[in-house]
Design a protein around this motif. Structure first.
Motif, PDB file in Angstrom:
ATOM      1  N   GLU A   1       5.861  -0.567  11.368  1.00 14.30           N
ATOM      2  CA  GLU A   1       7.301  -0.628  11.601  1.00 14.30           C
ATOM      3  C   GLU A   1       7.616  -0.407  13.082  1.00 14.30           C
ATOM      4  O   GLU A   1       6.883   0.296  13.789  1.00 14.30           O
ATOM      5  CB  GLU A   1       8.024   0.421  10.750  1.00 14.30           C
ATOM      6  N   ASN A   2       8.729  -1.009  13.536  1.00 16.96           N
ATOM      7  CA  ASN A   2       9.089  -0.878  14.948  1.00 16.96           C
ATOM      8  C   ASN A   2       9.697   0.474  15.294  1.00 16.96           C
ATOM      9  O   ASN A   2       9.875   0.810  16.460  1.00 16.96           O
ATOM     10  CB  ASN A   2      10.033  -2.003  15.378  1.00 16.96           C
ATOM     11  N   SER A   3      10.058   1.251  14.280  1.00 14.40           N
ATOM     12  CA  SER A   3      10.583   2.598  14.487  1.00 14.40           C
ATOM     13  C   SER A   3      10.306   3.412  13.228  1.00 14.40           C
ATOM     14  O   SER A   3      10.173   2.851  12.133  1.00 14.40           O
ATOM     15  CB  SER A   3      12.086   2.568  14.800  1.00 14.40           C
ATOM     16  N   ILE A   4      10.222   4.705  13.388  1.00 14.63           N
ATOM     17  CA  ILE A   4       9.834   5.577  12.292  1.00 14.63           C
ATOM     18  C   ILE A   4      11.053   6.361  11.806  1.00 14.63           C
ATOM     19  O   ILE A   4      11.598   7.204  12.525  1.00 14.63           O
ATOM     20  CB  ILE A   4       8.727   6.567  12.720  1.00 14.63           C
ATOM     21  N   HIS A   5      11.493   6.046  10.595  1.00 13.54           N
ATOM     22  CA  HIS A   5      12.637   6.734  10.001  1.00 13.54           C
ATOM     23  C   HIS A   5      12.393   6.884   8.504  1.00 13.54           C
ATOM     24  O   HIS A   5      11.691   6.067   7.890  1.00 13.54           O
ATOM     25  CB  HIS A   5      13.928   5.954  10.230  1.00 13.54           C
ATOM     26  N   LYS A   6      13.008   7.892   7.940  1.00 15.32           N
ATOM     27  CA  LYS A   6      12.882   8.156   6.511  1.00 15.32           C
ATOM     28  C   LYS A   6      13.274   6.918   5.703  1.00 15.32           C
ATOM     29  O   LYS A   6      14.335   6.343   5.916  1.00 15.32           O
ATOM     30  CB  LYS A   6      13.777   9.335   6.130  1.00 15.32           C
ATOM     31  N   TYR A   7      12.413   6.516   4.794  1.00 19.97           N
ATOM     32  CA  TYR A   7      12.614   5.392   3.872  1.00 19.97           C
ATOM     33  C   TYR A   7      12.682   4.023   4.551  1.00 19.97           C
ATOM     34  O   TYR A   7      12.965   3.031   3.887  1.00 19.97           O
ATOM     35  CB  TYR A   7      13.885   5.589   3.025  1.00 19.97           C
ATOM     36  N   TYR A   8      12.442   3.962   5.842  1.00 21.48           N
ATOM     37  CA  TYR A   8      12.496   2.656   6.517  1.00 21.48           C
ATOM     38  C   TYR A   8      11.173   1.926   6.273  1.00 21.48           C
ATOM     39  O   TYR A   8      10.211   2.044   7.035  1.00 21.48           O
ATOM     40  CB  TYR A   8      12.766   2.817   8.009  1.00 21.48           C
ATOM     41  N   ILE A   9      11.144   1.180   5.183  1.00 17.87           N
ATOM     42  CA  ILE A   9       9.962   0.430   4.739  1.00 17.87           C
ATOM     43  C   ILE A   9      10.420  -1.005   4.524  1.00 17.87           C
ATOM     44  O   ILE A   9      11.204  -1.283   3.619  1.00 17.87           O
ATOM     45  CB  ILE A   9       9.383   1.027   3.447  1.00 17.87           C
ATOM     46  N   THR A  10       9.937  -1.919   5.326  1.00 17.91           N
ATOM     47  CA  THR A  10      10.525  -3.255   5.391  1.00 17.91           C
ATOM     48  C   THR A  10       9.671  -4.318   4.695  1.00 17.91           C
ATOM     49  O   THR A  10       8.683  -4.016   4.016  1.00 17.91           O
ATOM     50  CB  THR A  10      10.751  -3.660   6.856  1.00 17.91           C
ATOM     51  N   GLU A  11      10.082  -5.562   4.925  1.00 13.94           N
ATOM     52  CA  GLU A  11       9.364  -6.719   4.363  1.00 13.94           C
ATOM     53  C   GLU A  11       7.930  -6.793   4.874  1.00 13.94           C
ATOM     54  O   GLU A  11       7.091  -7.500   4.297  1.00 13.94           O
ATOM     55  CB  GLU A  11      10.110  -8.012   4.678  1.00 13.94           C
TER      56      GLU A  11
ATOM     57  N   PRO B   1       6.416   8.974   6.104  1.00 17.85           N
ATOM     58  CA  PRO B   1       5.285   9.606   5.423  1.00 17.85           C
ATOM     59  C   PRO B   1       4.864   8.853   4.164  1.00 17.85           C
ATOM     60  O   PRO B   1       5.643   8.116   3.569  1.00 17.85           O
ATOM     61  CB  PRO B   1       5.823  11.003   5.076  1.00 17.85           C
ATOM     62  N   ARG B   2       3.614   9.060   3.785  1.00 21.45           N
ATOM     63  CA  ARG B   2       3.064   8.423   2.584  1.00 21.45           C
ATOM     64  C   ARG B   2       3.951   8.654   1.361  1.00 21.45           C
ATOM     65  O   ARG B   2       4.092   7.770   0.514  1.00 21.45           O
ATOM     66  CB  ARG B   2       1.651   8.954   2.337  1.00 21.45           C
ATOM     67  N   GLU B   3       4.562   9.828   1.255  1.00 23.31           N
ATOM     68  CA  GLU B   3       5.388  10.139   0.095  1.00 23.31           C
ATOM     69  C   GLU B   3       6.524   9.128  -0.075  1.00 23.31           C
ATOM     70  O   GLU B   3       6.885   8.766  -1.197  1.00 23.31           O
ATOM     71  CB  GLU B   3       5.975  11.553   0.224  1.00 23.31           C
ATOM     72  N   ASN B   4       7.096   8.672   1.017  1.00 21.94           N
ATOM     73  CA  ASN B   4       8.162   7.666   0.947  1.00 21.94           C
ATOM     74  C   ASN B   4       7.650   6.359   0.372  1.00 21.94           C
ATOM     75  O   ASN B   4       8.312   5.716  -0.455  1.00 21.94           O
ATOM     76  CB  ASN B   4       8.752   7.412   2.327  1.00 21.94           C
ATOM     77  N   TYR B   5       6.481   5.938   0.812  1.00 25.36           N
ATOM     78  CA  TYR B   5       5.898   4.690   0.307  1.00 25.36           C
ATOM     79  C   TYR B   5       5.587   4.787  -1.180  1.00 25.36           C
ATOM     80  O   TYR B   5       5.811   3.832  -1.940  1.00 25.36           O
ATOM     81  CB  TYR B   5       4.613   4.360   1.075  1.00 25.36           C
ATOM     82  N   GLU B   6       5.089   5.937  -1.599  1.00 23.25           N
ATOM     83  CA  GLU B   6       4.673   6.095  -2.992  1.00 23.25           C
ATOM     84  C   GLU B   6       5.855   6.117  -3.961  1.00 23.25           C
ATOM     85  O   GLU B   6       5.650   6.027  -5.167  1.00 23.25           O
ATOM     86  CB  GLU B   6       3.843   7.373  -3.148  1.00 23.25           C
ATOM     87  N   GLU B   7       7.070   6.228  -3.440  1.00 24.70           N
ATOM     88  CA  GLU B   7       8.251   6.103  -4.295  1.00 24.70           C
ATOM     89  C   GLU B   7       8.550   4.643  -4.618  1.00 24.70           C
ATOM     90  O   GLU B   7       9.298   4.354  -5.553  1.00 24.70           O
ATOM     91  CB  GLU B   7       9.459   6.736  -3.608  1.00 24.70           C
ATOM     92  N   LEU B   8       7.958   3.727  -3.856  1.00 27.80           N
ATOM     93  CA  LEU B   8       8.233   2.297  -4.019  1.00 27.80           C
ATOM     94  C   LEU B   8       7.036   1.504  -4.508  1.00 27.80           C
ATOM     95  O   LEU B   8       7.196   0.522  -5.239  1.00 27.80           O
ATOM     96  CB  LEU B   8       8.718   1.699  -2.696  1.00 27.80           C
ATOM     97  N   ILE B   9       5.842   1.910  -4.104  1.00 22.36           N
ATOM     98  CA  ILE B   9       4.637   1.151  -4.450  1.00 22.36           C
ATOM     99  C   ILE B   9       3.526   2.118  -4.862  1.00 22.36           C
ATOM    100  O   ILE B   9       3.535   3.287  -4.456  1.00 22.36           O
ATOM    101  CB  ILE B   9       4.169   0.263  -3.270  1.00 22.36           C
TER     102      ILE B   9
END
Length: 389
Positions: A275-285, A303-311
């Motif tokens: 990602e071009n910037s690091i922010h909570k839940y900022y997980i893009t295409e 953080p990994r925890e944010n990703y694991e809520e989606l995938i």
């Protein structure tokens, strides 16, 4: 002789009394039937009907009872159908798209066909402002119009929706925006109308069984927005010293024709979803596109925890799991030599498929759905404080 006469007279009075009672019951029941009430049966009206009375009624009024019962049944059935039909009737919700996000148009009649949301009318006609239940504002397109928006008179129950999908780093602050918006629509989980960049959806009969694409590249990265101050830039510069990366995009002077994007992406074992910037839940295409095309995303972002809520946690590789870029490079090389371990990253494909969101369209349709389900008063006291803090 006198006692016999009295006894006979007494029996006569008893019989007469019984007949009067029976006649009264018959008359009462008959009257109820002629008024269209429920047909008299021993099962339904044991307090009024007796077997003897029913025999008389069946002789004299069998046709009428049947007729009344049939008419009542038809009326009741029709009433039930009307009520059931009313459940499917949905009053129309109008959502006004103030400006097309980034000037990109989408189908205004897609809410039901794509998302199963009924009774939505999307419009881009600002002349419909007074009729709109909600107005969707893409904030990157209105930052110069804020003074004029503050002067607009709007219906008290109309909802103004703040909509944005860029990270706070690349989003404008709206001066004097306090109390201007009623709702937010964004990739963040704490947004009122949550719209992520993508989702994993349960597989259906229409979906093709997953087949691993042919791979002839180990690691790929497509990037046009190059900034030396980005965290991803520093990580990449060190990472590429230990492993070969096929670079595409403006920065690498190796542009990809849109028609070739899928072919290139699917030919890579791993893709740098940085990602071009690091922010909570900022997980893009950058994550969901490779997943759709059979490539494992290597993520750099929240953080990994944010990703694991989606995938699924075993569907991607997070750079934070490795002490150095070199350790990550060594791990990818090891996976390249172990096909069984590599294919474990696609176990989720047995049950799910990855879908990307349609920018703007999905927001507008889910705004409509939200308004139908939530009728309460709402206001965003300070959207800047919420988003940029």
């Amino acid at each position: 002789m006198r006692s016999t006469t009295l006894s006979g007279h007494f029996r006569h009075l008893v019989i007469t009394g019984i007949l009067v009672i029976c006649f009264t019951a018959i008359f009462y029941t008959y009257y109820k039937l002629t008024m269209g009430w429920m047909p008299c049966t021993e099962e339904l009206r044991p307090d009024v009907c007796t077997k003897a009375c029913l025999k008389v009624l069946n002789v004299e009024n069998n046709t009428q009872i049947f007729t009344h019962g049939t008419e009542n049944t038809k009326k009741a059935t029709q009433a039930i159908k009307t009520v059931e039909a009313g459940k499917d009737h949905v009053s129309e919700i109008v959502v006004l798209i103030w400006y097309w996000p980034f000037g990109e148009h989408f189908d205004l009649n897609s809410c039901e066909s794509i998302y199963g949301i009924k009774g939505c009318r999307l419009t881009d006609d600002q002349g419909q402002l007074d009729k709109a239940h909600a107005v969707m504002f893409h904030i990157r397109d209105i930052r110069g119009d804020l003074p004029s928006l503050l002067k607009i008179s709007r219906p008290p129950r109309q909802k103004w929706v703040w909509m944005d999908m860029e990270s706070p780093t690349y989003s404008p602050h709206l001066i004097r925006a306090a109390d201007l918006f009623n709702l937010t629509s964004n990739y963040r989980r704490d947004s009122d109308i949550w719209v992520p960049y993508g989702r994993l959806i349960e597989i259906s009969d229409k979906d093709e069984p997953f087949q691993m694409p042919q791979k002839d590249k180990l690691v790929c990265w497509i990037v046009s927005h190059w900034n030396v101050n980005h965290k991803r830039t520093g990580f990449f510069n060190e990472f590429r010293k230990h492993i070969n990366v096929e670079g595409y995009g403006k920065h690498f002077n190796r542009l990809i024709d849109p028609q070739d994007y899928n072919k290139v992406m699917s030919s890579c074992k791993f893709y740098l979803s940085f990602e071009n910037s690091i922010h909570k839940y900022y997980i893009t295409e950058k994550v969901f596109n490779p997943m759709k095309l059979g490539t494992v995303p290597v993520v750099l972002g929240p953080p990994r925890e944010n990703y694991e809520e989606l995938i699924p946690k075993d569907s991607f590789i997070h750079v934070d799991d490795f002490k150095t870029p070199q350790k990550l490079a060594e791990h990818l090389k090891a996976l390249d030599q172990n096909q069984e371990m590599y294919e474990r990253f696609f176990s989720w494909r047995k049950d799910y498929v990855a879908k990307s969101s349609v920018f703007g369209q999905e927001h507008a349709c889910y705004i409509c759905d939200h308004l139908r389900k939530h009728k309460s008063f709402s206001i965003v006291k300070d959207v800047n404080k919420w988003y940029f803090s």
